[in-house]
Scaffold this active site. Structure first.
Site, PDB file in Angstrom:
ATOM      1  N   THR A  12       0.866  -1.186   0.000  1.00 54.17           N
ATOM      2  CA  THR A  12       0.000   0.000   0.000  1.00 54.17           C
ATOM      3  C   THR A  12       0.898   1.229   0.000  1.00 54.17           C
ATOM      4  O   THR A  12       1.930   1.265   0.678  1.00 54.17           O
ATOM      5  CB  THR A  12      -0.958   0.046   1.210  1.00 54.17           C
ATOM      6  OG1 THR A  12      -0.219   0.327   2.407  1.00 54.17           O
ATOM      7  CG2 THR A  12      -1.724  -1.255   1.367  1.00 54.17           C
ATOM      8  N   GLY A  13       0.507   2.237  -0.775  1.00 56.92           N
ATOM      9  CA  GLY A  13       1.356   3.425  -0.861  1.00 56.92           C
ATOM     10  C   GLY A  13       2.671   3.086  -1.527  1.00 56.92           C
ATOM     11  O   GLY A  13       3.737   3.380  -0.988  1.00 56.92           O
ATOM     12  N   GLY A  14       2.575   2.501  -2.734  1.00 54.26           N
ATOM     13  CA  GLY A  14       3.803   2.061  -3.421  1.00 54.26           C
ATOM     14  C   GLY A  14       4.111   2.858  -4.660  1.00 54.26           C
ATOM     15  O   GLY A  14       4.915   2.424  -5.480  1.00 54.26           O
ATOM     16  N   THR A  15       3.495   4.037  -4.806  1.00 56.11           N
ATOM     17  CA  THR A  15       3.709   4.786  -6.055  1.00 56.11           C
ATOM     18  C   THR A  15       4.893   5.751  -5.996  1.00 56.11           C
ATOM     19  O   THR A  15       5.323   6.253  -7.030  1.00 56.11           O
ATOM     20  CB  THR A  15       2.432   5.553  -6.469  1.00 56.11           C
ATOM     21  OG1 THR A  15       2.008   6.374  -5.367  1.00 56.11           O
ATOM     22  CG2 THR A  15       1.324   4.590  -6.851  1.00 56.11           C
ATOM     23  N   GLY A  17       8.398   7.130  -3.061  1.00 55.51           N
ATOM     24  CA  GLY A  17       9.012   7.011  -1.731  1.00 55.51           C
ATOM     25  C   GLY A  17       9.427   5.587  -1.395  1.00 55.51           C
ATOM     26  O   GLY A  17       9.828   4.810  -2.263  1.00 55.51           O
ATOM     27  N   GLY A  19       7.732   2.957  -0.434  1.00 53.38           N
ATOM     28  CA  GLY A  19       6.925   1.878  -1.010  1.00 53.38           C
ATOM     29  C   GLY A  19       7.365   1.548  -2.425  1.00 53.38           C
ATOM     30  O   GLY A  19       7.448   0.366  -2.805  1.00 53.38           O
ATOM     31  N   SER A 137       7.153   4.603  12.333  1.00 50.66           N
ATOM     32  CA  SER A 137       7.952   5.836  12.321  1.00 50.66           C
ATOM     33  C   SER A 137       8.745   5.936  13.616  1.00 50.66           C
ATOM     34  O   SER A 137       8.323   5.406  14.649  1.00 50.66           O
ATOM     35  CB  SER A 137       7.023   7.048  12.228  1.00 50.66           C
ATOM     36  OG  SER A 137       7.729   8.239  12.489  1.00 50.66           O
ATOM     37  N   TYR A 150       0.086  12.331  14.676  1.00 49.88           N
ATOM     38  CA  TYR A 150       0.868  11.377  13.874  1.00 49.88           C
ATOM     39  C   TYR A 150       1.488  10.318  14.781  1.00 49.88           C
ATOM     40  O   TYR A 150       1.408   9.119  14.492  1.00 49.88           O
ATOM     41  CB  TYR A 150       1.948  12.147  13.116  1.00 49.88           C
ATOM     42  CG  TYR A 150       2.895  11.287  12.325  1.00 49.88           C
ATOM     43  CD1 TYR A 150       2.471  10.629  11.166  1.00 49.88           C
ATOM     44  CD2 TYR A 150       4.226  11.138  12.710  1.00 49.88           C
ATOM     45  CE1 TYR A 150       3.346   9.839  10.431  1.00 49.88           C
ATOM     46  CE2 TYR A 150       5.106  10.364  11.970  1.00 49.88           C
ATOM     47  CZ  TYR A 150       4.662   9.714  10.834  1.00 49.88           C
ATOM     48  OH  TYR A 150       5.528   8.937  10.109  1.00 49.88           O
TER      49      TYR A 150
END
Ligand SMILES: NC(=O)c1ccc[n+]([C@@H]2O[C@H](COP(=O)([O-])OP(=O)(O)OC[C@H]3O[C@@H](n4cnc5c(N)ncnc54)[C@H](OP(=O)(O)O)[C@@H]3O)[C@@H](O)[C@H]2O)c1
Length: 254
Positions: A12-15, A17, A19, A137, A150
């Site tokens: 997830t979130g691999g487009t 950075g 990922g 994080s 966060y």
């Protein structure tokens, strides 16, 4: 070269950075990969970067309807799979008095609620012997000013990872997390920063990180891949990828 041949992974979130770096390494090693993202331009760029064999799917990590649709898409395209990287995340830098319901819900929606339900909906498709890796994080513990929401959202993620690790023991699915410090990504983990703000954030990271530099996405990816593939006797753990920042180290005085 073909270390990951025959393996299937969802990120997830691999487009972009971290990922995207995980996806590139997996594809280079022969794995079949499905990545998610939300922004259309970034999706198109990821398709170009990952090549025709990668599955790049638009799916909002905070939307339960989209997560259900993602589960169907994963089943259609991959069938069962082996490794899930729960990496999508966001941060807003704001002190307590500036936090709004909208920024609170956005961060908990993507980082926490979305992460929980993507595991719940996808775990039936994960093969026995597979693994899950969360991107948490450095801020998931300790007291970093302007990061209360966060930090809370990522601390919850660590709790999830430990309970899931226990619950998935009978299926031999290991669950771990990486804890990145300052990593050079398009957003530095905080989307919407101006170029100047991003440079300042990076300079702060280089100053306070004991190794006196920020990390590269490939370094974070290697840690995530280690947990996913090589750490076969490790579950419920959190691996820092932070240049020593979370370990209380001091730089030697000359
Ligand atoms: N960079 C750092 O220094 C740092 C430090 C500690 C932890 N982290 C964590 O590491 C993870 C990756 O961060 P990064 O710096 O690599 O971030 P990034 O470059 O901003 O990439 C984030 C990825 O997540 C996707 N994403 C964000 N919101 C989404 C949503 N609602 N639905 C679907 N996809 C979404 C983005 O796609 P779109 O562009 O399409 O939204 C992108 O693919 C995050 O969980 C972040 O909290 C980062």
């Amino acid at each position: 070269m073909n270390a990951y041949a025959g393996r299937k992974a969802v990120i997830t979130g691999g487009t972009h950075g971290m990922g995207l770096a995980i996806a590139k390494s997996l594809i280079a090693g022969g794995a079949e990969v499905l990545v998610t993202g939300r922004n259309e331009k970034n999706i198109e760029e990821a398709k170009a970067a990952l090549g025709v064999d990668a599955h790049v799917v638009r799916s909002d990590a905070a939307d339960l309807v989209a997560i259900d649709a993602l589960a169907k898409t994963v089943e259609e395209r991959l069938g069962r799979f082996d490794h899930l990287f729960v990496n999508a995340g966001t941060a807003v830098l704001e002190p307590l008095q500036h936090v709004t319901e909208e920024t609170y819900d956005r961060q908990f929606g993507i980082n926490t609620k979305g992460a929980f339900f993507v595991v719940q909906r996808l775990v039936p498709l994960i093969n026995e012997g597979g693994s899950i890796v969360f991107t948490s994080s450095i801020a998931d513990h300790g007291g970093t000013p302007a990061m209360s929401v966060y930090s809370g959202s990522k601390a919850a993620l660590i709790s999830f990872s430990q309970v899931f690790a226990a619950e998935l023991l009978p299926r031999n699915i290991r669950v771990n997390a990486i804890g990145p410090g300052f990593i050079d990504t398009p957003s530095m983990g905080v989307p919407g920063l101006s170029d100047e703000e991003k440079a300042g954030f990076m300079a702060l990271g280089d100053e306070i990180t004991p190794m006196k530099r920020h990390g590269q996405v490939e370094e974070a990816a290697r840690a995530a891949l280690y947990l996913a593939f090589d750490a076969t006797f490790t579950t419920g753990a959190r691996l820092p990828v932070d240049g020593g920042l979370g370990q209380g180290l001091s730089y030697p005085q000359q």
